[in-house]
Design an enzyme around this catalytic site. Structure first.
Site, short mmCIF file in Angstrom:
data_model
loop_
_atom_site.label_atom_id
_atom_site.label_comp_id
_atom_site.label_asym_id
_atom_site.label_seq_id
_atom_site.Cartn_x
_atom_site.Cartn_y
_atom_site.Cartn_z
N HIS A 22 1.64 5.38 -1.73
CA HIS A 22 1.32 6.56 -2.55
C HIS A 22 2.63 7.17 -3.07
O HIS A 22 3.42 7.67 -2.26
CB HIS A 22 0.56 7.61 -1.73
CG HIS A 22 -0.72 7.08 -1.17
ND1 HIS A 22 -1.93 7.23 -1.81
CD2 HIS A 22 -0.98 6.37 -0.05
CE1 HIS A 22 -2.88 6.65 -1.10
NE2 HIS A 22 -2.34 6.11 -0.02
N ARG A 41 2.60 9.50 -5.61
CA ARG A 41 2.29 10.79 -6.25
C ARG A 41 2.78 10.77 -7.70
O ARG A 41 2.97 9.70 -8.26
CB ARG A 41 2.86 11.99 -5.47
CG ARG A 41 2.59 11.97 -3.97
CD ARG A 41 1.13 11.91 -3.61
NE ARG A 41 0.93 12.10 -2.17
CZ ARG A 41 -0.11 11.64 -1.49
NH1 ARG A 41 -1.05 10.92 -2.10
NH2 ARG A 41 -0.23 11.89 -0.21
N HIS A 44 -4.94 -0.70 5.50
CA HIS A 44 -4.53 0.08 6.68
C HIS A 44 -5.53 -0.01 7.84
O HIS A 44 -6.10 0.99 8.26
CB HIS A 44 -4.25 1.54 6.33
CG HIS A 44 -5.22 2.22 5.40
ND1 HIS A 44 -6.58 2.17 5.59
CD2 HIS A 44 -5.02 2.97 4.29
CE1 HIS A 44 -7.15 2.87 4.63
NE2 HIS A 44 -6.24 3.35 3.84
N HIS A 61 3.09 14.56 1.95
CA HIS A 61 2.53 15.90 1.77
C HIS A 61 3.61 16.88 2.23
O HIS A 61 4.23 16.66 3.28
CB HIS A 61 1.28 16.11 2.65
CG HIS A 61 0.12 15.24 2.28
ND1 HIS A 61 -0.77 15.59 1.28
CD2 HIS A 61 -0.30 14.05 2.76
CE1 HIS A 61 -1.70 14.64 1.18
NE2 HIS A 61 -1.44 13.69 2.06
N HIS A 108 0.87 -1.19 0.00
CA HIS A 108 0.00 0.00 0.00
C HIS A 108 0.90 1.23 0.00
O HIS A 108 1.50 1.56 1.02
CB HIS A 108 -0.92 0.01 1.22
CG HIS A 108 -1.91 1.14 1.20
ND1 HIS A 108 -3.27 0.95 1.40
CD2 HIS A 108 -1.76 2.48 1.01
CE1 HIS A 108 -3.90 2.11 1.32
NE2 HIS A 108 -3.00 3.06 1.10
N ASP A 114 1.36 2.64 3.51
CA ASP A 114 0.52 3.81 3.28
C ASP A 114 1.37 5.08 3.33
O ASP A 114 0.88 6.14 3.72
CB ASP A 114 -0.63 3.89 4.29
CG ASP A 114 -1.73 4.84 3.83
OD1 ASP A 114 -1.75 5.20 2.65
OD2 ASP A 114 -2.56 5.22 4.68
N LYS A 133 -8.98 -0.14 -6.31
CA LYS A 133 -9.09 0.44 -4.97
C LYS A 133 -10.44 1.14 -4.83
O LYS A 133 -10.82 1.95 -5.67
CB LYS A 133 -7.96 1.46 -4.76
CG LYS A 133 -8.00 2.20 -3.43
CD LYS A 133 -7.53 1.32 -2.29
CE LYS A 133 -7.71 1.99 -0.93
NZ LYS A 133 -6.69 2.98 -0.63
N HIS A 152 -10.65 0.97 1.21
CA HIS A 152 -10.50 1.95 2.29
C HIS A 152 -11.78 1.84 3.11
O HIS A 152 -12.83 2.32 2.71
CB HIS A 152 -10.31 3.36 1.73
CG HIS A 152 -10.09 4.40 2.79
ND1 HIS A 152 -8.93 5.11 2.92
CD2 HIS A 152 -10.91 4.82 3.80
CE1 HIS A 152 -9.02 5.93 3.96
NE2 HIS A 152 -10.21 5.79 4.50
#
Ligand code: NCD
Ligand code: ZN
Length: 345
Positions: A15, A17, A173, A250, A13, A246, A98, A135
């Site tokens: 991210h 970007r 998660h 940011h 899992h 996960d 997902k 999710h």
């Protein structure tokens, strides 16, 4: 020197970007993980095979020289996803789709508003052998944010599992004792990923002594009894629970903000943080199953060849990292000392 060698792990899992973030995020994960399930919540989201394959190529182009990191692509489900989208995605090598409830998390406004309307799509996924990644939070305003996962189990998850017994579902998660128990008691087609932050922290770490925006992620951290339940299941070595960081970067300014973003950027310390937790649990012998075996076994993929080695050596996670766009980002667990370090080859 004390070392720990395990078969090369995967992150189920992640991210990454896009654009100028990729030169930061891809090497961070590729330093030790061979594969990763790449989440599709870009803007716009990755909703079809063509978009996923173009995204995959951008990720491959960002790999360090000679690195063989293999991103596993996913489709972002919306109420407009068609059965044909699933068939084409499967044919293109996309392993999973997902399901975000609309409004549940970062970049999920385009996501599923009416879950039951997705049942024909789940039917095709079941036929095609494509995994459903969930999710698991309801987003109704009257439901307390700390209860969103438990409500999702009761309102939605039990029905998905009952209606699609041959669909492989990953409860992503997980954050509660309820989810851990649900997965343990469910059939072999249901598994879950667990993040480093939900093993290391509870909601006190988010709120006591001031708001800690860098510990804010979704699903939100829960009370310590839930953290304990998650620690217990990984300690038990159950093959139904495997590694999914996960990791969700940011920029610092987006986290330290009056409306701060949800997500912890853990990729640069991910395997080390899991080793840290497993050591605390006196269960280092269970790390390899969690990180390297149970994920591919559940997905029906080969386990990786090769190994990585961790060294028992204290190091401190840096306070800041500079992104390719020169903005600072605060990595997860910044300033903390971790006892294990990846041996770089
Ligand atoms: C993720 C993100 O930023 O993309 N944020 C998070 O808090 N985990 C989205 C998600 O996985 O919910
Ligand atoms: Zn995520």
């Amino acid at each position: 020197m004390k070392t720990l060698t395990i078969q090369t792990p995967d992150d189920w899992h992640l991210h990454l970007r896009d654009g100028d973030m990729l030169p930061e995020t891809v090497p961070a994960t590729a330093r030790c993980f061979k594969r990763a399930i790449v989440m599709p919540n870009l803007v716009p989201p990755v909703t079809n095979a063509e978009m996923a394959m173009a995204y995959r190529q951008r990720i491959l182009d960002a790999r360090p020289e000679g690195n063989s990191f293999d991103p596993l692509m996913t489709l972002f489900l919306t109420n407009n996803t068609s059965e044909q989208d699933i068939i084409e995605a499967k044919a293109a090598g996309i392993v999973a789709a997902k399901m975000y409830p609309a409004g549940a998390t970062t970049n999920s406004s385009a996501a599923v508003k009416q879950l039951e309307a997705m049942y024909p799509v789940f039917e095709v996924m079941q036929e095609q052998g494509m995994l459903l990644l969930v999710h698991g939070e309801v987003t109704d305003h009257h439901i307390d944010i700390f209860d969103r996962e438990k409500e999702f189990i009761d309102q939605k998850m039990v029905h998905i599992v009952k209606n699609f017994p041959n669909l492989k579902v990953v409860f992503e998660h997980i954050t509660t004792a309820d989810a851990a128990q649900f997965v343990q008691e469910a059939g072999d087609n249901i598994a879950a990923t667990i993040t480093p932050q939900h093993l290391l922290l509870n909601r006190n770490d988010l709120l006591v002594g001031g708001v800690r925006p860098h510990n804010f992620c979704l699903p939100v951290l829960k009370r310590n009894t839930h953290q304990e339940a998650l620690r217990k299941v990984v300690q038990s070595g159950s093959p139904k629970f495997f590694l999914g960081t996960d990791s969700a970067p940011h920029a610092k300014e987006a986290k330290e903000n009056a409306c701060g973003c949800a997500g912890c950027y853990s990729a640069w310390s991910a395997i080390e943080l899991y080793a840290h937790v497993f050591e605390e649990l006196d269960a280092l012998d269970k790390l390899e199953g969690f990180a390297s075996h149970y994920g591919p076994d559940f997905y029906g993929l080969e386990r990786n060849e090769g190994t990585i080695t961790l060294v028992r050596e204290d190091w401190t996670i840096p306070d800041e990292i500079t992104l390719p766009n020169d903005k600072p980002i605060v990595p997860f667990f910044a300033g903390h000392t971790v006892h294990w370090k990846l041996q770089q080859s």
